[in-house]
Design a protein around this motif. Sequence first.
Motif, PDB file in Angstrom:
ATOM      1  N   THR A  76       4.202   5.673  -6.779  1.00  0.00           N
ATOM      2  CA  THR A  76       3.897   6.246  -8.094  1.00  0.00           C
ATOM      3  C   THR A  76       4.997   7.188  -8.570  1.00  0.00           C
ATOM      4  O   THR A  76       5.171   7.383  -9.772  1.00  0.00           O
ATOM      5  CB  THR A  76       2.564   7.012  -8.071  1.00  0.00           C
ATOM      6  N   ALA A  77       5.716   7.786  -7.637  1.00  0.00           N
ATOM      7  CA  ALA A  77       6.784   8.719  -7.992  1.00  0.00           C
ATOM      8  C   ALA A  77       7.782   8.782  -6.843  1.00  0.00           C
ATOM      9  O   ALA A  77       7.431   8.546  -5.685  1.00  0.00           O
ATOM     10  CB  ALA A  77       6.213  10.105  -8.267  1.00  0.00           C
ATOM     11  N   ILE A  78       9.028   9.108  -7.187  1.00  0.00           N
ATOM     12  CA  ILE A  78      10.042   9.270  -6.155  1.00  0.00           C
ATOM     13  C   ILE A  78      11.122  10.229  -6.656  1.00  0.00           C
ATOM     14  O   ILE A  78      11.488  10.216  -7.840  1.00  0.00           O
ATOM     15  CB  ILE A  78      10.667   7.918  -5.741  1.00  0.00           C
ATOM     16  N   ASN A 135       0.820  -1.217   0.000  1.00  0.00           N
ATOM     17  CA  ASN A 135       0.000   0.000   0.000  1.00  0.00           C
ATOM     18  C   ASN A 135       0.854   1.269   0.000  1.00  0.00           C
ATOM     19  O   ASN A 135       0.307   2.379  -0.044  1.00  0.00           O
ATOM     20  CB  ASN A 135      -0.922   0.030   1.225  1.00  0.00           C
ATOM     21  N   LEU A 136       2.167   1.112   0.039  1.00  0.00           N
ATOM     22  CA  LEU A 136       3.061   2.271   0.134  1.00  0.00           C
ATOM     23  C   LEU A 136       3.100   3.006  -1.199  1.00  0.00           C
ATOM     24  O   LEU A 136       3.716   2.548  -2.166  1.00  0.00           O
ATOM     25  CB  LEU A 136       4.467   1.827   0.528  1.00  0.00           C
ATOM     26  N   SER A 137       2.453   4.177  -1.232  1.00  0.00           N
ATOM     27  CA  SER A 137       2.354   4.929  -2.486  1.00  0.00           C
ATOM     28  C   SER A 137       3.208   6.186  -2.507  1.00  0.00           C
ATOM     29  O   SER A 137       3.390   6.798  -3.562  1.00  0.00           O
ATOM     30  CB  SER A 137       0.898   5.305  -2.756  1.00  0.00           C
ATOM     31  N   SER A 138       3.733   6.591  -1.336  1.00  0.00           N
ATOM     32  CA  SER A 138       4.510   7.828  -1.298  1.00  0.00           C
ATOM     33  C   SER A 138       5.635   7.745  -0.279  1.00  0.00           C
ATOM     34  O   SER A 138       5.415   7.334   0.863  1.00  0.00           O
ATOM     35  CB  SER A 138       3.595   9.016  -0.957  1.00  0.00           C
ATOM     36  N   ILE A 139       6.828   8.133  -0.708  1.00  0.00           N
ATOM     37  CA  ILE A 139       7.963   8.249   0.199  1.00  0.00           C
ATOM     38  C   ILE A 139       8.681   9.550  -0.134  1.00  0.00           C
ATOM     39  O   ILE A 139       8.896   9.865  -1.303  1.00  0.00           O
ATOM     40  CB  ILE A 139       8.910   7.033   0.110  1.00  0.00           C
ATOM     41  N   THR A 140       8.991  10.311   0.899  1.00  0.00           N
ATOM     42  CA  THR A 140       9.628  11.608   0.675  1.00  0.00           C
ATOM     43  C   THR A 140      10.905  11.737   1.491  1.00  0.00           C
ATOM     44  O   THR A 140      11.060  11.108   2.540  1.00  0.00           O
ATOM     45  CB  THR A 140       8.675  12.770   1.032  1.00  0.00           C
ATOM     46  N   LEU A 188       7.488   3.447 -15.599  1.00  0.00           N
ATOM     47  CA  LEU A 188       8.231   4.633 -16.028  1.00  0.00           C
ATOM     48  C   LEU A 188       7.988   4.919 -17.512  1.00  0.00           C
ATOM     49  O   LEU A 188       7.958   3.998 -18.334  1.00  0.00           O
ATOM     50  CB  LEU A 188       9.730   4.443 -15.801  1.00  0.00           C
ATOM     51  N   THR A 189       7.855   6.207 -17.824  1.00  0.00           N
ATOM     52  CA  THR A 189       7.708   6.610 -19.228  1.00  0.00           C
ATOM     53  C   THR A 189       8.954   7.339 -19.727  1.00  0.00           C
ATOM     54  O   THR A 189       9.241   7.329 -20.926  1.00  0.00           O
ATOM     55  CB  THR A 189       6.483   7.528 -19.416  1.00  0.00           C
ATOM     56  N   SER A 211       3.261   0.677 -10.378  1.00  0.00           N
ATOM     57  CA  SER A 211       2.624   1.992 -10.515  1.00  0.00           C
ATOM     58  C   SER A 211       3.647   3.127 -10.604  1.00  0.00           C
ATOM     59  O   SER A 211       3.267   4.289 -10.797  1.00  0.00           O
ATOM     60  CB  SER A 211       1.692   2.254  -9.324  1.00  0.00           C
ATOM     61  N   LEU A 212       4.920   2.808 -10.493  1.00  0.00           N
ATOM     62  CA  LEU A 212       5.964   3.838 -10.486  1.00  0.00           C
ATOM     63  C   LEU A 212       6.146   4.416 -11.887  1.00  0.00           C
ATOM     64  O   LEU A 212       6.705   3.763 -12.776  1.00  0.00           O
ATOM     65  CB  LEU A 212       7.291   3.252 -10.000  1.00  0.00           C
ATOM     66  N   ASN A 213       5.654   5.635 -12.079  1.00  0.00           N
ATOM     67  CA  ASN A 213       5.740   6.242 -13.417  1.00  0.00           C
ATOM     68  C   ASN A 213       6.687   7.435 -13.481  1.00  0.00           C
ATOM     69  O   ASN A 213       6.881   8.015 -14.552  1.00  0.00           O
ATOM     70  CB  ASN A 213       4.356   6.631 -13.936  1.00  0.00           C
TER      71      ASN A 213
END
Length: 211
Positions: free
Chosen positions: A83-85, A57-62, A129-130, A104-106
């Motif tokens: 989704t992003a990092i 469920n980890l969707s965000s890390i800052t 990733l795109t 989901s990492l784009n």
Amino acid sequence: GIGAFYDATSLSSITFGVDSLLNNIGQSAFQNTALTIIAIPDGVLSIGSSAFRNASNLSSITFGAGSQLASIGVSVFRDTALTAIAIPDEVLSIGSSAFLNATSLNSITFGAGSLLTTIGTNAFQSTALTAIAIPDEVLSIGVSAFYYASSLNSITFGAGSKLNNIGNDAFRYTASTLIVEAYSTLIGTMSWVVGSNTLYGTTFNVVDISP
């Protein structure tokens, strides 16, 4: 420490104080937890292997502007929902399978002062990733690093790129056309592209961005 919260499947939140002295997150520390978001204290120097693996469920890390993180270990964010990092500038290496199956990492970004030298084997395999801009200090991209990143259609290398090794299958099964933007000095060394313009169903479109 190692496995500190391993299999704490109901753990959905963890916070650190502003003055946290934490300097290491151990192996498998948060593996198989229900964390959804986490902010890593600036003083953390390393994140151990599988630290957040299968925290699905980890969707965000800052990371803070003053992050001192130097390494991201093997399989650290494998099978997460990121989704992003944004990778801190001080990170020198991204370990093998670090983001494997983070489907989901784009988006992944690096600062202008990134010191990254190594992207490990399978590091971004089967991600969403795109596009990616590879920091100039990167010396090697590991075997199958972007394998089956099937949406990846753009990769850019800067004027000061020090890249000297790309592992087998690094870009296998990426998008049908992969635009490779680089300066002429690097293009001249790209036997992996120039020698076979179409490889494993991917057509490499090399663009010289020299001024």
